[in-house]
Write a protein that holds these residues in place. Structure first.
Motif, PDB file in Angstrom:
ATOM      1  N   THR A  61      47.227 -29.717   9.288  1.00  0.00           N
ATOM      2  CA  THR A  61      46.556 -28.714   9.714  1.00  0.00           C
ATOM      3  C   THR A  61      45.540 -28.165   8.673  1.00  0.00           C
ATOM      4  OG1 THR A  61      48.294 -27.824  10.872  1.00  0.00           O
ATOM      5  CG2 THR A  61      46.936 -25.928  10.207  1.00  0.00           C
ATOM      6  N   ILE A  62      45.850 -28.456   7.302  1.00  0.00           N
ATOM      7  CA  ILE A  62      44.998 -28.019   6.546  1.00  0.00           C
ATOM      8  C   ILE A  62      43.913 -28.940   6.318  1.00  0.00           C
ATOM      9  CG2 ILE A  62      44.901 -27.684   3.839  1.00  0.00           C
ATOM     10  CD1 ILE A  62      47.916 -26.948   3.686  1.00  0.00           C
ATOM     11  N   GLU A  63      44.347 -30.206   6.105  1.00  0.00           N
ATOM     12  CA  GLU A  63      43.151 -31.260   6.443  1.00  0.00           C
ATOM     13  C   GLU A  63      42.292 -31.372   7.344  1.00  0.00           C
ATOM     14  OE1 GLU A  63      42.468 -36.163   6.905  1.00  0.00           O
ATOM     15  OE2 GLU A  63      44.645 -35.447   6.912  1.00  0.00           O
ATOM     16  N   SER A  64      42.525 -30.755   8.507  1.00  0.00           N
ATOM     17  CA  SER A  64      41.767 -30.840   9.901  1.00  0.00           C
ATOM     18  C   SER A  64      40.900 -29.295   9.759  1.00  0.00           C
ATOM     19  CB  SER A  64      42.355 -30.845  11.130  1.00  0.00           C
ATOM     20  OG  SER A  64      43.110 -32.265  10.783  1.00  0.00           O
ATOM     21  N   GLY A  65      41.187 -28.457   9.019  1.00  0.00           N
ATOM     22  CA  GLY A  65      40.666 -27.173   8.996  1.00  0.00           C
ATOM     23  C   GLY A  65      41.123 -26.208  10.197  1.00  0.00           C
ATOM     24  N   ALA A  66      42.310 -26.580  10.815  1.00  0.00           N
ATOM     25  CA  ALA A  66      43.016 -25.802  11.970  1.00  0.00           C
ATOM     26  C   ALA A  66      43.509 -24.671  11.426  1.00  0.00           C
ATOM     27  CB  ALA A  66      43.949 -26.899  12.630  1.00  0.00           C
ATOM     28  N   GLY A  67      43.629 -23.659  12.586  1.00  0.00           N
ATOM     29  CA  GLY A  67      44.504 -22.397  12.198  1.00  0.00           C
ATOM     30  C   GLY A  67      46.032 -22.786  12.363  1.00  0.00           C
ATOM     31  N   LEU A  68      46.620 -21.476  12.406  1.00  0.00           N
ATOM     32  CA  LEU A  68      48.160 -21.358  12.399  1.00  0.00           C
ATOM     33  C   LEU A  68      48.502 -21.144  13.946  1.00  0.00           C
ATOM     34  CD1 LEU A  68      48.994 -19.416   9.296  1.00  0.00           C
ATOM     35  CD2 LEU A  68      49.150 -21.870   9.514  1.00  0.00           C
ATOM     36  N   TYR A  69      49.771 -21.837  14.226  1.00  0.00           N
ATOM     37  CA  TYR A  69      50.545 -21.723  15.439  1.00  0.00           C
ATOM     38  C   TYR A  69      51.774 -21.527  15.290  1.00  0.00           C
ATOM     39  CZ  TYR A  69      51.155 -22.902  20.535  1.00  0.00           C
ATOM     40  OH  TYR A  69      51.546 -22.724  21.794  1.00  0.00           O
ATOM     41  N   PHE A  70      52.438 -20.783  15.836  1.00  0.00           N
ATOM     42  CA  PHE A  70      53.803 -20.547  16.037  1.00  0.00           C
ATOM     43  C   PHE A  70      54.451 -20.246  17.415  1.00  0.00           C
ATOM     44  CE2 PHE A  70      52.270 -18.758  11.811  1.00  0.00           C
ATOM     45  CZ  PHE A  70      53.073 -19.469  11.172  1.00  0.00           C
ATOM     46  N   SER A  71      55.737 -20.558  17.461  1.00  0.00           N
ATOM     47  CA  SER A  71      56.371 -20.236  19.108  1.00  0.00           C
ATOM     48  C   SER A  71      57.723 -19.503  18.700  1.00  0.00           C
ATOM     49  CB  SER A  71      56.648 -21.610  19.430  1.00  0.00           C
ATOM     50  OG  SER A  71      57.267 -21.120  20.878  1.00  0.00           O
ATOM     51  N   PHE A  72      57.834 -18.397  19.120  1.00  0.00           N
ATOM     52  CA  PHE A  72      58.872 -17.531  18.902  1.00  0.00           C
ATOM     53  C   PHE A  72      59.360 -16.817  20.066  1.00  0.00           C
ATOM     54  CE2 PHE A  72      56.225 -16.000  14.818  1.00  0.00           C
ATOM     55  CZ  PHE A  72      56.879 -17.105  14.155  1.00  0.00           C
ATOM     56  N   MET A  73      60.785 -16.725  19.965  1.00  0.00           N
ATOM     57  CA  MET A  73      61.533 -15.885  20.980  1.00  0.00           C
ATOM     58  C   MET A  73      62.753 -15.141  20.379  1.00  0.00           C
ATOM     59  SD  MET A  73      63.943 -19.321  22.575  1.00  0.00           S
ATOM     60  CE  MET A  73      65.263 -19.889  21.895  1.00  0.00           C
ATOM     61  N   THR A  74      63.150 -14.456  21.145  1.00  0.00           N
ATOM     62  CA  THR A  74      64.394 -13.252  20.282  1.00  0.00           C
ATOM     63  C   THR A  74      65.738 -14.015  20.516  1.00  0.00           C
ATOM     64  OG1 THR A  74      64.229 -12.093  22.320  1.00  0.00           O
ATOM     65  CG2 THR A  74      62.809 -11.315  20.440  1.00  0.00           C
ATOM     66  N   GLU A  75      65.879 -14.806  21.429  1.00  0.00           N
ATOM     67  CA  GLU A  75      67.230 -15.139  21.753  1.00  0.00           C
ATOM     68  C   GLU A  75      67.557 -16.353  20.930  1.00  0.00           C
ATOM     69  OE1 GLU A  75      69.754 -13.813  23.537  1.00  0.00           O
ATOM     70  OE2 GLU A  75      68.561 -12.386  24.737  1.00  0.00           O
ATOM     71  N   GLU A  76      68.747 -16.535  20.691  1.00  0.00           N
ATOM     72  CA  GLU A  76      69.260 -17.554  19.719  1.00  0.00           C
ATOM     73  C   GLU A  76      69.125 -19.264  20.505  1.00  0.00           C
ATOM     74  OE1 GLU A  76      73.083 -17.536  18.197  1.00  0.00           O
ATOM     75  OE2 GLU A  76      72.485 -15.777  16.923  1.00  0.00           O
ATOM     76  N   THR A  77      68.712 -20.178  19.913  1.00  0.00           N
ATOM     77  CA  THR A  77      68.414 -21.458  20.606  1.00  0.00           C
ATOM     78  C   THR A  77      69.397 -21.980  21.429  1.00  0.00           C
ATOM     79  OG1 THR A  77      68.750 -22.602  18.490  1.00  0.00           O
ATOM     80  CG2 THR A  77      66.651 -21.900  19.130  1.00  0.00           C
ATOM     81  N   ALA A  78      70.738 -21.436  20.961  1.00  0.00           N
ATOM     82  CA  ALA A  78      72.132 -22.104  21.599  1.00  0.00           C
ATOM     83  C   ALA A  78      72.009 -21.588  23.158  1.00  0.00           C
ATOM     84  CB  ALA A  78      73.313 -21.556  20.719  1.00  0.00           C
ATOM     85  N   ILE A  79      71.246 -20.514  23.451  1.00  0.00           N
ATOM     86  CA  ILE A  79      71.339 -20.241  24.835  1.00  0.00           C
ATOM     87  C   ILE A  79      70.547 -21.274  25.842  1.00  0.00           C
ATOM     88  CG2 ILE A  79      69.159 -19.007  24.966  1.00  0.00           C
ATOM     89  CD1 ILE A  79      70.569 -16.805  26.545  1.00  0.00           C
TER      90      ILE A  79
ATOM     91  N   TYR B 228      63.539 -25.485  20.586  1.00  0.00           N
ATOM     92  CA  TYR B 228      64.695 -25.751  19.861  1.00  0.00           C
ATOM     93  C   TYR B 228      64.762 -25.143  18.542  1.00  0.00           C
ATOM     94  CZ  TYR B 228      62.038 -29.512  17.134  1.00  0.00           C
ATOM     95  OH  TYR B 228      61.054 -30.045  16.421  1.00  0.00           O
ATOM     96  N   ALA B 229      63.402 -24.662  18.018  1.00  0.00           N
ATOM     97  CA  ALA B 229      63.685 -23.851  16.754  1.00  0.00           C
ATOM     98  C   ALA B 229      62.500 -22.697  16.636  1.00  0.00           C
ATOM     99  CB  ALA B 229      62.952 -24.914  15.634  1.00  0.00           C
ATOM    100  N   ASN B 230      62.888 -21.840  17.819  1.00  0.00           N
ATOM    101  CA  ASN B 230      61.893 -20.624  18.176  1.00  0.00           C
ATOM    102  C   ASN B 230      62.515 -19.382  17.651  1.00  0.00           C
ATOM    103  OD1 ASN B 230      60.938 -23.015  19.828  1.00  0.00           O
ATOM    104  ND2 ASN B 230      59.674 -21.294  20.590  1.00  0.00           N
ATOM    105  N   GLU B 231      63.690 -19.341  16.861  1.00  0.00           N
ATOM    106  CA  GLU B 231      64.583 -18.223  16.635  1.00  0.00           C
ATOM    107  C   GLU B 231      63.430 -17.160  15.819  1.00  0.00           C
ATOM    108  OE1 GLU B 231      68.171 -18.417  15.578  1.00  0.00           O
ATOM    109  OE2 GLU B 231      68.687 -20.148  17.188  1.00  0.00           O
ATOM    110  N   TYR B 232      62.997 -16.119  16.257  1.00  0.00           N
ATOM    111  CA  TYR B 232      61.771 -15.377  15.732  1.00  0.00           C
ATOM    112  C   TYR B 232      62.502 -14.627  14.390  1.00  0.00           C
ATOM    113  CZ  TYR B 232      59.122 -11.073  15.081  1.00  0.00           C
ATOM    114  OH  TYR B 232      58.228 -10.156  14.510  1.00  0.00           O
TER     115      TYR B 232
END
Length: 843
Positions: A735-753, A763-767
């Motif tokens: 991301t740094i080498e390519s001059g890209a921005g930031l991107y995240f994926s969030f949800m409020t429930e736990e991933t076990a659901i 699988y790794a979205n817990e806000y």
């Protein structure tokens, strides 16, 4: 009984005719002949000279300022080359064809055209046109080999009396009731089955070649066409003799500034009906480098990759990658690796000089091929290979034990392949990227109009997925909440408090039941996520804080077909060449085939239907306060519709998408793209999931940020969501080498659901577990790179395989060390898996 038989017979005849796509709109193969002239031809302008050698039709391009030359073919004989490779090295193109069983062969312009003298050329209006006839040139005369009396009379009546008399004297009119004693009745009925009930004209066996040639002119003047000839041959197939493969291809060269433009019009590509041209490879050794040369090949692998000359990887598979990925309109039984080239560019760096090729037209048909010296060649080469005629295996196992393929009739009318070879002002892949960037800006002036500032940041918020849930012991497929509308609003309020600016929110699974939503002809919010008012409050809050909300929609795959949903399975679904509907299940990552027992069946919408659904969605979205759209697949997957009744080529489908995005752009509708294929990128306000690395072909040596260099400062982009990356550190450094921005994926429930669902990508979205780290990363990026995102990248240097320097317009350099050990750069220590930022005054 007769009342039953006749409709059945009519149906059989209709099916037979409709299953023979070559019986209409075919074009005759023309025999071109070289006049023996060996004088060289020259095209030139202020910058370039193109010299054409008639003996071989090879070209040499010379840069007038430097004297550097680029040859279409290597000089001399290659001691490593086998016979086939030698022919390819000395050819300008190769043609691949197949017959009805799918068995084919490759023909080369040198062996099957030039050496036979079957080509012509000339310059007109500053364009050098070279016409080739390739293959077996046994002359086929476009005259009726046989025709019934009524049909022949139609043409005879259109002839002058003298011509009519000559034709009648050279044809014999057979009458089953008035045969000669020497006639073989049984043989005649075998050749002409309808002779039992009508008279048949048959050309006499002693007709001379010159007579047939004269008759060709006479019949053409009377309205007889190649399609008429095919009809007659189909009616009396034993009269035609054995048809052999032959083809026409035309090259048109012109000069445009520092570019040589090669155009191959589809309307000049012809073939004989039984041998359709399936693929065409063009200038396979243009600019090739040998054992004594230094340089590399640039290939469109992910963000871009280099193949160094003579790298010793000749035991690896040759490079082959489809531009814009697999054609989803073709049958695909398994997916092991889904490689794709997101931009239609390749190039050669040879002894300090760079040549880049942009596929301007026909890119959607192209794949890029590349090979290195050592196996059966002394040369390193890269070139495009184009799909010309598509096919499908027919399911006739009950009637035949051999494979039978159905082919398209002809290449799409009015289309062409256009290759622009640019002699770069600067060498290296950065020089090539600058040329492509200049080309994009010339063709899409609006590209340079981004109004964002600071760190480009996007956040995906999954709302709901579908999961089997039990009610009173009965299983139902129901929405499963991951983040409600109110919780999404809470995230927006959190981001504002944290000081995040210009956040681009991508809502996934926000309507029509799930992330895998139903057909988007209607918009229905998900009750489990909240009310319409809750959703509108989210949209209002985002707008008030200068955040853009992009609800994600898939207009390509249609799922969960229901009655009266506005999507018709008979008229709205794209079809294969075989005319079967394009429908498929998700592919398994375990056995690679379709998950027919676990996964939703989806249909691919016809291109025009897709455009109509988009228009309908935009019209309805306003009532929900929606001003922007995140397109899931419009810039990621591409297909034509090969049903001949509603035929749309893949290139035409791409053009329809581009025009639709341009229309939305002009209307003020915000556009977010996933992946960002080059045909769509100029109309994007933001791109996520863009490739920042190569795809790991064994023959490539190193990845380079070619595509990011092209787009940086024009369109904000990010790679994959950082918290979902398989390798967090590698993703971050790329991301740094390519001059890209930031991107995240969030949800409020736990991933076990998400257990017992197919949505493991979250699988790794817990806000609440990620928001603190995300904020720290945002502030770090704002401090280190906030001033760089809307500048052009002016240089990129590979110091060692895992150490790079990215330089920007204001002189800032970002040095990334993705290696396992610390390195020294200009007296500064850079730890492993780390980076430093050097502003102009620091160097």
């Amino acid at each position: 009984m007769k009342k039953v038989i006749w409709p059945v017979c009519i149906l059989i005849l209709f099916l037979f005719a409709s299953c023979n796509p070559q019986s209409r709109n075919a074009r005759n193969v023309i025999l071109y002949e070289h006049d023996g002239n060996t004088d060289e031809l020259v095209l030139q302008n202020e910058y370039l000279e193109l010299r054409f050698f008639p003996e071989t039709t090879e070209i040499v391009i010379t840069d007038k300022a430097t004297g550097v030359q680029w040859r279409s073919n290597p000089v001399g004989n290659d001691p490593l080359a086998d016979t086939v490779t030698r022919y390819l090295q000395k050819s300008l193109f190769s043609v691949e064809y197949a017959d009805v069983t799918g068995v084919g062969q490759t023909l080369y312009s040198l062996e099957h055209s030039i050496e036979n003298g079957n080509y012509s050329y000339g310059i007109e209006g500053g364009v050098l046109e070279v016409n080739y006839t390739v293959g077996n040139l046994e002359r086929v005369y476009i005259i009726p080999p046989a025709a019934n009396e009524d049909r022949m009379d139609e043409f005879l009546e259109n002839m002058p009396a003298g011509d009519r008399a000559i034709v009648r004297s050279t044809y014999r009119l057979y009458d089953i009731d008035n045969l000669r004693s020497t006639d073989n009745r049984t043989e005649l009925l075998t050749l002409y089955p309808d002779l039992i009930r009508r008279k048949i004209y048959v050309i006499r066996p002693d007709a001379r070649e010159y007579q047939k040639a004269e008759f060709e002119v006479i019949f053409a003047a009377a309205g007889y066409t190649y399609d008429d000839y095919l009809d007659d041959v189909e009616t009396y197939p034993l009269t035609a003799g054995k048809e052999r493969p032959a083809f026409n291809v035309t090259f048109r060269y012109s000069l445009d500034g520092r570019s040589v433009v090669l155009d191959v019009p589809f309307d000049k590509i012809t073939f004989r009906p039984d041998y359709p041209m399936t693929k065409l490879s063009i200038l396979p050794y243009m600019g090739a480098g040998g054992f004594d040369d230094e340089g590399y090949l640039l290939v469109p692998d992910g963000s871009g990759a280099l193949i160094y000359f003579n790298n010793g990887r000749f035991n690896q598979l040759a490079y082959s990658n489809n531009v814009y990925g697999w054609d989803e309109g073709l049958i695909r039984n398994v997916i092991i690796v889904d490689n794709k080239a997101p931009f239609p560019v390749f190039g050669v760096q040879n002894n300090g000089n760079a040549l880049v090729c942009i596929i301007e037209n026909g890119a959607s048909y192209a794949s890029v091929q590349a090979g290195v010296s050592g196996r059966n060649s002394s040369w390193n080469n890269v070139y495009p290979r184009f799909d010309i005629i598509h096919s499908a295996l027919m399911n006739i196992s009950g009637r035949s034990d051999r494979d039978v393929y159905l082919y398209e009739k002809a290449p799409p009318s009015g289309e062409s392949i256009t290759l622009r070879y640019i002699l770069c002002n600067e060498d290296g892949y950065v020089g090539m990227a600058k040329e492509y960037r200049t080309w994009l800006l010339k063709n899409y002036p609006s590209l340079n109009n981004s109004n964002l500032s600071g760190v480009p940041i996007a956040v995906e918020i999954p709302g709901a997925v579908n999961k089997t849930q039990h009610r009173l012991g009965i299983p139902f497929d129901l929405p499963l909440k991951l983040t409600s509308y109110k919780e999404m609003l809470g995230m927006v309020e959190d981001f504002v408090k944290l000081g995040w600016k210009n956040v681009q929110l991508k809502l996934n699974g926000w309507f029509n039941r799930s992330v895998d939503h139903t057909i988007p002809t209607n918009i229905k919010l998900i009750n489990a996520l909240g009310s319409k008012k809750d959703f509108q409050n989210l949209m209002t809050a985002a707008r008030q804080n200068n955040y853009a909300v992009y609800p994600e929609v898939d207009f390509f795959y249609m799922r969960d077909k229901k009655p009266f949903d506005g999507f018709n399975l008979y008229s709205d679904v794209a079809r294969y060449v075989s005319r079967e509907r394009i429908q498929r299940y998700p592919y398994s990552f375990v056995w690679f085939g379709e998950r027919t027992q676990w996964g939703k069946l989806s249909y691919i919408a016809r291109p025009q239907v897709m455009m109509d659904i988009i228009d309908n969605f935009v019209a309805k979205a306003g009532t929900y306060g929606i001003q922007n759209i995140a397109f899931r697949n419009i810039a990621a997957k591409l297909a034509g519709n090969y049903d001949e009744r509603r035929f749309v080529s893949r290139e035409a489908s791409m053009t329809m998408r581009r025009d639709k995005l341009a229309e939305l752009y002009k209307s003020g509708t915000g556009v977010m793209l996933l992946e960002g294929n080059a045909y769509a990128a100029p109309f994007a306000d933001f791109i996520v999931d863009m490739a920042l690395d190569d795809q790991g072909f064994g023959i490539t040596d190193v990845s380079v940020p070619f595509y990011p260099i092209v787009l940086h400062g024009l369109v904000p982009y990010t790679g994959r969501a950082i918290n979902l990356a398989e390798d967090y550190t590698k993703n971050l450094l790329k991301t740094i080498e390519s001059g890209a921005g930031l991107y995240f994926s969030f949800m409020t429930e736990e991933t076990a659901i998400l257990q017992e669902t197919k949505f493991r990508q979250f699988y790794a979205n817990e806000y609440h577990k990620w928001v603190g780290d995300a904020d720290a990363l945002y502030k770090r990026f704002a401090s280190d790179f906030g001033h760089l995102y809307y500048q052009a990248i002016v240089n990129h240097v590979i110091l060692s395989p895992r150490v790079t320097v990215t330089e920007y317009e204001d002189g800032t350099a970002v040095v990334v060390n993705a290696g396992d050990y610390a390195v020294d750069y200009e007296g500064r220590n850079i730890n492993a898996d780390s980076y430093i930022v050097l502003r102009q005054g620091d160097r």
